[in-house]
Design an enzyme around this catalytic site. Structure first.
Site, short mmCIF file in Angstrom:
data_model
loop_
_atom_site.label_atom_id
_atom_site.label_comp_id
_atom_site.label_asym_id
_atom_site.label_seq_id
_atom_site.Cartn_x
_atom_site.Cartn_y
_atom_site.Cartn_z
N ASP A 19 0.87 -1.16 0.00
CA ASP A 19 0.00 0.00 0.00
C ASP A 19 0.93 1.24 0.00
OD1 ASP A 19 -2.41 1.58 0.76
OD2 ASP A 19 -1.33 1.76 2.66
N ASP A 21 0.02 5.16 0.95
CA ASP A 21 -0.13 6.08 2.10
C ASP A 21 -0.11 5.29 3.42
OD1 ASP A 21 -1.50 8.93 1.06
OD2 ASP A 21 -1.89 7.22 -0.24
N ASP A 178 -1.73 -0.68 5.87
CA ASP A 178 -2.03 -0.15 7.21
C ASP A 178 -3.52 0.08 7.43
OD1 ASP A 178 -2.13 2.04 5.42
OD2 ASP A 178 -1.94 3.42 7.11
O1 LIG Z 1 -5.65 7.87 -0.87
C1 LIG Z 1 -6.35 6.90 -0.54
O2 LIG Z 1 -7.56 6.79 -0.79
C2 LIG Z 1 -5.69 5.76 0.23
O3 LIG Z 1 -4.45 5.40 -0.29
P1 LIG Z 1 -3.78 4.02 0.14
O4 LIG Z 1 -4.60 2.91 -0.47
O5 LIG Z 1 -2.38 4.12 -0.44
O6 LIG Z 1 -3.74 3.95 1.65
#
Ligand SMILES: O=C(O)COP(=O)(O)O
Length: 226
Positions: A19, A21, A178
């Site tokens: 992932d 963020d 996360d």
């Molecule tokens: O920006 C988002 O909606 C979440 O991003 P992620 O899947 O990298 O946690």
């Protein structure tokens, strides 16, 4: 429930998917700055890093809901989301950095010939320039965003698209994230999963309740077979 097939030791996998963020990148301060810019222009109180970090993995709507509180329901929500995204897209990598230990982990994977890639729910027009701005991410085999396919996480489809592009068996792939939807998507794709406890989790206890195969406090835990 954790996966029915037995987890391998981390460096036995053929591929790692991450992932973005809250897992590879600490993006919260740039997202928080965009949120606070919108709140300021509307005369609403600023949100502290401690508060926005908890929802930073959940997208623009969740950040704005946190900031506007009870007023969010009566806001022109599409317009506010556009404002936040506009601020954010102009400052994607001002404060954003890899979490400590990520660069070492990616180098170790590359040295051992283990492919790695990124699957995020962020839309591609934000993901692509952000990934391009972070040199440590330049060797990703795949970068798939929330709008690459018609379904995003918790659907397993984008993760299965990644393994197809990388030509690896999902059973020999580890997905690290996360958020609960990361762990759900990984399990639904037939992958093993690791919860990134260094990310934007609600609490350690709650995140452990998602029952990933691994719960890592730091990317370095991958080296310790935890
Ligand atoms: O920006 C988002 O909606 C979440 O991003 P992620 O899947 O990298 O946690």
């Amino acid at each position: 429930m954790a996966s029915s097939h037995t987890p391998l030791t981390p460096f036995e996998y053929d591929a790692f998917l991450f992932d973005l963020d809250g897992t590879l990148l600490d993006t919260a301060d740039d997202l928080g700055a965009a949120l606070n810019a919108v709140l300021k222009s509307e005369g609403v109180a600023q949100v502290t890093p401690e508060a926005y970090r908890k929802v930073a993995s959940n997208g623009a709507g969740a950040l704005l809901e946190l900031g506007f509180k009870a007023q969010w329901a009566s806001q022109p929500q599409t317009e506010r989301i556009k404002q936040l995204v506009c601020h954010y897209s102009q400052n994607l990598a001002t404060h954003t950095r890899c979490f400590e230990g990520i660069e070492s982990l990616l180098i170790a994977l590359e040295n051992q010939g283990i492919k790695w890639g990124i699957m995020t729910n962020k839309p591609g027009f934000l993901t692509d320039p952000l990934v391009a701005a972070i040199p440590a991410l330049k060797n990703a085999h795949v970068v798939i965003s929330g709008d690459t396919l018609t379904e995003a996480k918790p659907s397993p489809l984008p993760l299965l698209h990644c393994t197809k592009l990388m030509n690896v068996d999902p059973k020999r792939c580890l997905y690290i994230g996360d958020a609960q939807r990361d762990i759900e998507a990984g399990k639904a794709a037939g992958m093993h999963t690791a919860t990134a406890l260094w990310g934007y989790i609600p609490s350690i206890d709650e995140a452990k309740g998602w029952e990933a195969d691994f719960n890592w406090h730091s990317p370095i835990d991958a080296f310790n077979h935890i």
